[in-house]
Structure formats: C-alpha cells, structure tokens
Design an enzyme around this catalytic site. Structure first.
Site, PDB file in Angstrom:
ATOM      1  N   LYS A   1     -11.940 -21.458 -54.251  1.00  0.00           N
ATOM      2  CA  LYS A   1     -12.088 -22.327 -53.071  1.00  0.00           C
ATOM      3  C   LYS A   1     -12.466 -21.493 -51.849  1.00  0.00           C
ATOM      4  O   LYS A   1     -12.311 -20.261 -51.857  1.00  0.00           O
ATOM      5  CB  LYS A   1     -10.776 -23.081 -52.836  1.00  0.00           C
ATOM      6  CG  LYS A   1      -9.585 -22.170 -52.535  1.00  0.00           C
ATOM      7  CD  LYS A   1      -8.260 -22.905 -52.655  1.00  0.00           C
ATOM      8  CE  LYS A   1      -7.101 -21.984 -52.341  1.00  0.00           C
ATOM      9  NZ  LYS A   1      -5.812 -22.567 -52.781  1.00  0.00           N
TER      10      LYS A   1
ATOM     11  N   TYR B   1     -10.220  -4.519 -22.565  1.00  0.00           N
ATOM     12  CA  TYR B   1      -9.828  -5.685 -21.758  1.00  0.00           C
ATOM     13  C   TYR B   1      -8.327  -5.691 -21.497  1.00  0.00           C
ATOM     14  O   TYR B   1      -7.533  -5.379 -22.390  1.00  0.00           O
ATOM     15  CB  TYR B   1     -10.165  -6.972 -22.505  1.00  0.00           C
ATOM     16  CG  TYR B   1     -11.619  -7.349 -22.464  1.00  0.00           C
ATOM     17  CD1 TYR B   1     -12.249  -7.664 -21.269  1.00  0.00           C
ATOM     18  CD2 TYR B   1     -12.353  -7.423 -23.635  1.00  0.00           C
ATOM     19  CE1 TYR B   1     -13.589  -8.037 -21.241  1.00  0.00           C
ATOM     20  CE2 TYR B   1     -13.689  -7.800 -23.629  1.00  0.00           C
ATOM     21  CZ  TYR B   1     -14.300  -8.107 -22.422  1.00  0.00           C
ATOM     22  OH  TYR B   1     -15.607  -8.472 -22.411  1.00  0.00           O
TER      23      TYR B   1
END
Ligand SMILES: *Cc1c(COP(=O)(O)O)cnc(C)c1O
Length: 379
Positions: A36, A256
């Site tokens: 899947k 950041y």
C-alpha cells in the site's frame, strides 16, 4: 526536475528480506507482501516485480486504485484491498480482479449484491476485529454471518484476517488476547485461510502465523523487533550532497530561528535535502534538544539547527580536514543511520518517514535479481 539528493533502493535487499520472512514462517505458511501507499513510498513499479520474482504471490493494498496499479504488474496474483469496499467504486474491483477485505455488515451486503448482479461468486476476504477497533466485524457480527448460509453463498470467502494493535511490543498483553479472539472468530469459518500477523507479528512466534502473514515495513528495511537488533537488511538509502561549507565561531547560531549555537569553532556542511524531501523538522536540533545524525565519511555527525525546506546543516567538525568538500555525499539515512534511528529522532515511526519521502530525489533502483536470489551470497 530538481535533484535533492539521491535515494537508492536496493531491490536485492528487498528480495532478501522477503525470503528471510518466508524462511521464518516456513513452507506451510504463505508470505504475502503489503504494498500500500506506493510500496511505503518506495515505488510499486519496481518493488512489486522484485517481490514477485522473489516468490511473493499475494499482495495487499489500501485502495482499489492502488490495486489497479499493482494488477498491471502481476496479472494473476491475488490482490486484497485492506480498506474494504468503497461505495460507488465496485466496478474497479471487478475490472482489476481485486478482493476487498470486508469489515462491516454493510460492505458484506454490498459485495453480495454486486456478486448477485454479476451472477458470479467473486472472491473477498473478511476482517474480524480482535481489539483494535478500527475496521472489522465484531464477534457477534461474524457469528451472524457464519449463520447466514445464503449470504455466505453469495461470494467466495478466500481469507479471514485480523490486525494486531501492539505487535511491535512483545510484552503487550493485547497480543495474546487478540490471538485468542482471532482463533475464536476464525473458527466460525472453518477451512478458510487465516491471517493475523503484520511484520512484527511474524516475530511473535509460530502461533501467530496461521496460513498467511502480511509483512510490510520489514520488507522495506524497518526493524520489526524494535527492542532488539534488526533482522532485516537496509533497503532505502538517502545521500545528500554538500553544497556549502563554512566555519562558525563559538556563540554564533545556525539556521532559521537561530535555535542552535556553536559552542566551539564549528565546521558546518550544508546539504541539499530538507523538509520538502520528507526530512521531518524534528530531525534538526536546538540548544536544548539533539536531533538526528548523518554519516559523513563514516563518522556520525549531528544535524545542527533547524531543517529548512531544501537543505539542512551538519556539524562536520570531527571529520578529518579535507574528507568533506563541496560535492561530497553524506548519508542521511541508510546502512549507518537506519530508517528506525532517523524516525526515532523525528519522534515518529519508519512508516511515516518512508511514505513521506519527497518527489525530488534522484531515485536509483539497484540489486534486482530475476529469481530473487541474493546476488551477494551467491558471489
Ligand atoms: C499496513 C498493514 C499491514 C502491514 O503492516 P507492517 O507493520 O508494515 O508489517 C498488515 N496488515 C494490515 C491490515 C495493514 O493495514
């Protein structure tokens, strides 16, 4: 196409993992493959043929659309759709000869009506819930079905299954409870092949194997026995490229938010994978919390500061001068930094990490062998 690092998928290791699981469950038990979500992000187009060549003969997907994709690759293999019947999409199952796993009385009636309309008893599996409370019939509903011979005759019941909620924790009492409930529930349908175990379930012992096991993550290199060393081979490797090197002085911060400050003269390597490539922001680090590591020239180096969209920073101070240059490749995930270790640093599981791998990687598939034999051990 932009290139954000290299994703190498070792189909030989994948085949080897299937064979190892098959050897573990023995001749009498079928070892299927759960493919899947595009084979856990690794690519059904390559993964399914490789598993088929290794010997896998039954496949599990989540949706009928995934089933159609897999059908194009394996014309004859049984393909089960784990999420069951989706109303309004029944023709898809018929067109691609897919077998829904029926997990609710409404789905059973829907499938039975569809079979009647077609004038055929089409195959389907049955999910009996044993304690996970996500999908599946209650024991009472299973009993009602078992006593409804007319309904049972409407389709061909080819598999009875259930799913373990805590298989990755050997010590969970729920495993034994679910096993007992599954024995009771599946006994209502004598002679129908039974399946309970996912990857971790395979390692809980032979009484969990029944006639078919359904491994997914272990095929792709995730550790099915999280508290012990992994019995599986590494399948997916991510290598990033160093695009920039710089020296940072003590007291200066990187990235950041300036979340991580250098405590010593620090050499920073900036590499070309980021959160857009599935590198979870939690693998980065702050002054309070360590993140993941990368393997640079065989040395484990900590990720330094926040992960950006397209890049992340690594502290390569401990790597001998000259070993890492612009253009060097570093392992972000692979044989040294396992998918399990990286997932743990991100406070998640290898499943989420693999299925979140971005589309920007340059993907290479290596190691495929036609008969699934391990090329390495056979010289
Ligand atoms: C995804 C899934 C599996 C495979 O589980 P792994 O832990 O990846 O081995 C097996 N059975 C069901 C019902 C699933 O949804």
């Amino acid at each position: 196409m932009s290139c954000a690092g290299h994703l190498t998928i070792d189909l030989g290791a994948l085949q080897n993992n299937w064979r190892a699981l098959k050897a573990r469950v023995g001749e009498a038990c079928d070892c299927a493959a759960v493919v899947k979500a595009n084979a856990y992000g690794l690519g059904v187009d390559h993964v399914v043929p490789a598993l088929s060549a290794a010997g896998a003969g039954t496949f599990f997907v989540a949706t009928p659309e995934e089933g159609q994709e897999v059908r194009a690759l394996v014309p004859d293999a049984p393909i089960y759709v784990l999420s069951g019947v989706f109303t309004g999409r029944l023709a898809l199952y018929d067109d691609a000869a897919l077998r829904p796993i029926l997990g609710h009385p409404d789905e059973i009636s829907e499938w039975a009506r569809f079979c009647e309309a077609k004038g055929e008893t089409l195959p389907a599996g049955l999910h009996i819930d044993t304690g996970m409370n996500r999908l599946g019939l209650t024991h009472a509903q299973a009993e009602a079905l078992a006593n409804d011979s007319q309904l049972l005759r409407a389709f061909d019941l080819t598999l009875v299954m259930s799913h373990l909620a805590c298989a990755d924790d050997r010590d969970s009492p729920l495993n034994r409870q679910q096993l007992a409930a599954f024995e009771r529930g599946s006994a209502l349908f004598p002679g129908v092949p039974r399946s309970l175990a996912n990857s971790s379930g395979v390692f809980l012992g032979a009484d969990y194997h029944f006639e078919l096991v359904r491994p997914g993550i272990a095929l792709y290199g995730g550790n099915p026995t999280p508290k012990a060393a992994t019995p599986m081979r590494c399948v997916a490797t991510i290598e990033a490229e160093v695009i920039h090197l710089r020296d940072v002085s003590p007291g200066e911060a990187v990235g950041y938010g300036a979340t991580r400050t250098a405590e010593r003269p620090t050499r920073i390597a900036t590499v070309n994978v980021g959160y857009a490539d599935g590198m979870h922001r939690l693998v980065g680090s702050t002054d309070e919390r360590d993140g993941a590591f990368a393997s640079v020239g065989g040395i484990r180096c900590p990720l330094f500061g926040r992960v950006s969209m397209d890049m992340l920073a690594i502290d390569v101070t401990d790597v001998p001068e000259g070993t890492v240059v612009r253009g060097s490749r570093v392992e972000v995930m692979g044989p040294t930094i396992s998918v399990d270790e990286l997932a743990e640093a991100a406070l998640t599981i290898p499943y989420e990490l693999l299925t979140a791998l971005g589309a920007r990687y340059k993907r290479s598939y290596i190691g495929y062998t036609q008969n699934g034999e391990d090329a390495l051990t056979h010289g």
